[in-house]
Scaffold this active site. Structure first.
Site, PDB file in Angstrom:
ATOM      1  CG  HIS A   1      -2.105   1.474   1.325  1.00 34.32           C
ATOM      2  ND1 HIS A   1      -1.302   2.675   1.052  1.00 34.32           N
ATOM      3  CD2 HIS A   1      -3.254   0.865   0.625  1.00 34.32           C
ATOM      4  CE1 HIS A   1      -2.957   2.650   0.996  1.00 34.32           C
ATOM      5  NE2 HIS A   1      -4.128   2.077   0.995  1.00 34.32           N
TER       6      HIS A   1
ATOM      7  CG  ASP B   1      -7.891  -3.703  -2.602  1.00 33.56           C
ATOM      8  OD1 ASP B   1      -7.667  -3.479  -3.638  1.00 33.56           O
ATOM      9  OD2 ASP B   1      -8.772  -4.071  -2.695  1.00 33.56           O
TER      10      ASP B   1
HETATM   11  C1  SDX Z   1      -6.399   0.291  -3.015  1.00 31.25           C
HETATM   12  O1  SDX Z   1      -4.378   4.598  -2.246  1.00 31.25           O
HETATM   13  C2  SDX Z   1      -5.401   4.079  -1.196  1.00 31.25           C
HETATM   14  O2  SDX Z   1      -5.750   4.800  -0.739  1.00 31.25           O
HETATM   15  C3  SDX Z   1      -5.841   2.983  -2.207  1.00 31.25           C
HETATM   16  C4  SDX Z   1      -6.288   2.216  -1.811  1.00 31.25           C
HETATM   17  C5  SDX Z   1      -7.518   2.955  -1.470  1.00 31.25           C
HETATM   18  O3  SDX Z   1      -8.774   2.173   0.189  1.00 31.25           O
HETATM   19  O4  SDX Z   1      -9.062   3.773  -1.896  1.00 31.25           O
HETATM   20  O5  SDX Z   1      -6.364   1.385  -0.079  1.00 31.25           O
HETATM   21  C6  SDX Z   1      -6.961   0.982  -1.707  1.00 31.25           C
HETATM   22  O6  SDX Z   1      -5.252   0.360  -4.081  1.00 31.25           O
HETATM   23  C7  SDX Z   1      -5.258  -1.056  -1.991  1.00 31.25           C
HETATM   24  C8  SDX Z   1      -3.915  -1.886  -3.150  1.00 31.25           C
HETATM   25  C9  SDX Z   1      -4.597  -2.533  -4.406  1.00 31.25           C
HETATM   26  N1  SDX Z   1      -3.782  -2.651  -4.963  1.00 31.25           N
HETATM   27  C10 SDX Z   1      -3.283  -3.982  -4.706  1.00 31.25           C
HETATM   28  O7  SDX Z   1      -2.728  -4.944  -3.698  1.00 31.25           O
HETATM   29  C11 SDX Z   1      -2.745  -4.164  -6.016  1.00 31.25           C
HETATM   30  C12 SDX Z   1      -0.901  -4.501  -5.410  1.00 31.25           C
HETATM   31  N2  SDX Z   1      -0.066  -4.155  -4.691  1.00 31.25           N
HETATM   32  C13 SDX Z   1       0.902  -3.084  -5.104  1.00 31.25           C
HETATM   33  O8  SDX Z   1       0.892  -2.797  -6.554  1.00 31.25           O
HETATM   34  C14 SDX Z   1       1.849  -1.782  -4.581  1.00 31.25           C
HETATM   35  O9  SDX Z   1       2.060  -1.899  -3.102  1.00 31.25           O
HETATM   36  C15 SDX Z   1       0.734  -0.584  -4.230  1.00 31.25           C
HETATM   37  C16 SDX Z   1       0.424  -0.644  -6.573  1.00 31.25           C
HETATM   38  C17 SDX Z   1      -0.454  -0.959  -3.962  1.00 31.25           C
HETATM   39  C18 SDX Z   1       1.690   0.226  -4.011  1.00 31.25           C
HETATM   40  O10 SDX Z   1       2.671   0.028  -4.746  1.00 31.25           O
HETATM   41  P1  SDX Z   1       3.366   1.702  -4.344  1.00 31.25           P
HETATM   42  O11 SDX Z   1       3.720   2.513  -3.201  1.00 31.25           O
HETATM   43  O12 SDX Z   1       3.942   2.673  -5.536  1.00 31.25           O
HETATM   44  O13 SDX Z   1       4.720   0.883  -3.890  1.00 31.25           O
HETATM   45  P2  SDX Z   1       6.230   0.554  -5.083  1.00 31.25           P
HETATM   46  O14 SDX Z   1       5.640  -0.051  -6.232  1.00 31.25           O
HETATM   47  O15 SDX Z   1       7.398   1.663  -4.707  1.00 31.25           O
HETATM   48  O16 SDX Z   1       6.316  -0.661  -4.321  1.00 31.25           O
HETATM   49  C19 SDX Z   1       8.255  -0.740  -3.315  1.00 31.25           C
HETATM   50  C20 SDX Z   1       8.640  -1.560  -3.370  1.00 31.25           C
HETATM   51  C21 SDX Z   1       8.883  -1.884  -5.308  1.00 31.25           C
HETATM   52  O17 SDX Z   1      10.520  -2.799  -4.568  1.00 31.25           O
HETATM   53  P3  SDX Z   1      12.069  -2.444  -5.303  1.00 31.25           P
HETATM   54  O18 SDX Z   1      11.069  -1.154  -6.028  1.00 31.25           O
HETATM   55  O19 SDX Z   1      11.641  -1.698  -3.785  1.00 31.25           O
HETATM   56  O20 SDX Z   1      12.565  -3.654  -4.540  1.00 31.25           O
HETATM   57  O21 SDX Z   1       7.591  -2.990  -2.588  1.00 31.25           O
HETATM   58  C22 SDX Z   1       7.546  -3.676  -4.144  1.00 31.25           C
HETATM   59  C23 SDX Z   1       7.907  -3.172  -5.338  1.00 31.25           C
HETATM   60  O22 SDX Z   1       8.482  -3.896  -6.583  1.00 31.25           O
HETATM   61  N3  SDX Z   1       5.987  -4.617  -3.953  1.00 31.25           N
HETATM   62  C24 SDX Z   1       5.740  -5.378  -4.416  1.00 31.25           C
HETATM   63  C25 SDX Z   1       3.939  -4.997  -4.308  1.00 31.25           C
HETATM   64  N4  SDX Z   1       4.082  -4.016  -4.007  1.00 31.25           N
HETATM   65  C26 SDX Z   1       4.659  -2.920  -3.134  1.00 31.25           C
HETATM   66  N5  SDX Z   1       6.376  -6.489  -4.593  1.00 31.25           N
HETATM   67  C27 SDX Z   1       5.282  -7.709  -4.537  1.00 31.25           C
HETATM   68  N6  SDX Z   1       4.086  -7.857  -4.748  1.00 31.25           N
HETATM   69  C28 SDX Z   1       3.035  -6.316  -4.320  1.00 31.25           C
HETATM   70  N7  SDX Z   1       2.339  -6.438  -4.271  1.00 31.25           N
END
Ligand code: SDX
Length: 427
Positions: free
Chosen positions: A306, A363
């Protein structure tokens, strides 16, 4: 805490005011930055940038706190109901019994959707994704309600709120009915809002639909948990579109499209598809954790991570418990719930996830409950939109009443310098 921040550029110091929020969040007000320094900031994804001041929802990502208008999500999920929480978010206070009755009565004034809207839905192929249909129908509501709302007119704004709450629920269920080839249902003004959702979705002309109050209660709680979440992607979209003074329906329609993305609200559908794939491939959680950690593999653990929560998403905790309760109450034994728990347990012990503060989000478990309630997977994000609607309305209303300026970010240009035009024959 000093009340100014000092920035030094090329040996020259500049001072900018610091503002502190109710919960001691600190922000540097850079309203005069470009005018005074000629520089702008850049922050892809706005990870460090605030777009507004807001009195609606407070999140503390480090502590896993979520409050609507100061009330904890735990209290509201346990003691309130979705329409009451909608009123709280939109109007700022918990309603008296009379306020709530008047709110529901006024919503019922608008639950009849113009019959000509059916011509629009008939234009879609049966297999169109419900979120795409919902975004289009929501925007189309503008055509049937062309008078833009005067947000400073309390009565007009109240009516626009009730109209949006009334019509959006109906057209959201029409997306499913279209998909199934069923006749489109009408809202029953003698029944409750959440009960109507189930009737609108599942009642057939061939016989009465039996309401299960356990299902209604579970859905009501889920809608409360989805109702607002400060400046997330779809809410920021609603604010951005509304900042040009586009109408409420047009702004909500844009929010629906933003929510559809699998990184945002579309994740609840993606989680179930992921769990079903893991189940189909033998339920090996470790194999999928490895894929999620592999930078060469585009696979991500959907429902995990998140932007704000670097601790447990408080909503995920409530939904996880509700999943156990609802499935037990309904006598549903769904193997994907076991897979989800195994996945969560393994991830929370894994260095990759721990070091990045990746926890289950809203989710991760919600789709398991929706499935137990008989909701088809492609409708999961539509349910997220129904829950989020009062938050979108509240945030749009606050943005307009605060007379926020039109949203128009700057950029840093990295393209070609000036060059002469070249005639076709010389290219
Ligand atoms: C919602 O913003 C809100 O409030 C949203 C929400 C709401 O109520 O409106 O809460 C609802 O959208 C919840 C999120 C639902 N999405 C998912 O579950 C999709 C999977 N999650 C990711 O794609 C990710 O965690 C996000 C999009 C939710 C957040 O992404 P960020 O904040 O841009 O973080 P990032 O992509 O920069 O990740 C940081 C690190 C990275 O690794 P490094 O580059 O540091 O090595 O964490 C890793 C990412 O690769 N990472 C994951 C991961 N989420 C982050 N690796 C594997 N699986 C994941 N799910």
């Amino acid at each position: 805490m000093s009340n100014t921040a000092i920035l030094e550029i090329d040996g020259k110091k500049y001072e900018f005011p610091i503002i502190v929020g109710t919960e001691n969040e600190v922000a540097i007000d850079i309203d005069k930055l470009r005018g005074e320094t000629g520089a702008i900031t850049i922050d892809p994804g706005y990870k460090n940038s605030g777009s507004c001041k807001s009195e609606i929802t407070f999140l503390d990502g480090e502590k896993g706190i979520l409050r609507y208008r100061g009330y904890s999500i735990e209290d509201l999920a346990d003691k309130s109901n979705f329409l009451e929480v909608s009123y709280l978010l939109i109007f700022g206070e918990l309603p008296t019994a009379a306020d709530l009755e008047k709110f529901e009565t006024n919503i019922r004034k608008y639950t009849l959707v113009n019959e000509e809207m059916k011509n629009i839905i008939d234009g879609f192929p049966k297999n169109a994704h419900p979120m795409g249909v919902l975004a289009s129908l929501t925007s189309a509501l503008t055509a049937f309600n062309p008078k833009s709302v005067d947000v400073s007119n309390e009565k007009e704004m109240y009516e626009a709120v009730c109209k949006t709450m009334g019509k959006f629920l109906v057209i959201a269920t029409w997306t499913y009915r279209k998909n199934m080839g069923y006749p489109l249902n009408y809202y029953d003004n003698t029944k409750g809002y959440v009960e109507n959702f189930m009737r609108l979705m599942f009642e057939l002309p061939t016989g009465p639909y039996k309401i299960d109050t356990k299902i209604i209660n579970a859905l009501d709680k889920l809608f409360i948990l989805h109702a607002d979440h400060e400046q997330n992607c779809s809410t920021s979209t609603v604010r951005m579109v509304g900042s040009s003074h586009a109408g409420l329906f047009a702004s909500i329609s844009a929010g629906v499209s933003a929510l559809w993305g699998p990184l945002h609200g579309g994740a609840n559908q993606a989680v179930l598809e992921m769990l079903e794939e893991i189940q189909k491939n033998g339920g090996d959680a470790d194999k999928y954790l490895a894929k999620a950690k592999d930078k060469e593999d585009p696979f991500r653990l959907m429902g995990f991570g998140h932007r704000v929560y670097k601790n447990f998403d408080p909503r995920a905790k409530i939904i996880k418990k509700a999943a156990d309760d609802v499935l037990a109450t309904l006598g549903v034994n769904d193997p994907v719930l076991t897979i989800a728990k195994k996945l969560e347990e393994a991830a929370l012990q894994d260095e990759y996830f721990k070091s990045r503060n990746l926890y289950p989000n809203v989710d991760f478990y919600s789709g398991i409950i929706y499935r137990a309630l008989g909701i088809p997977t492609e409708m999961f994000t539509v349910l997220f939109a129904i829950g989020r609607l009062p938050g979108w309305i509240a945030q749009w209303k606050e943005m307009r009443l605060n007379k926020e300026p039109i949203g128009r970010p700057r950029q840093v240009y990295t393209g070609s310098p000036l060059r002469e035009f070249v005639k076709t024959e010389n290219r």
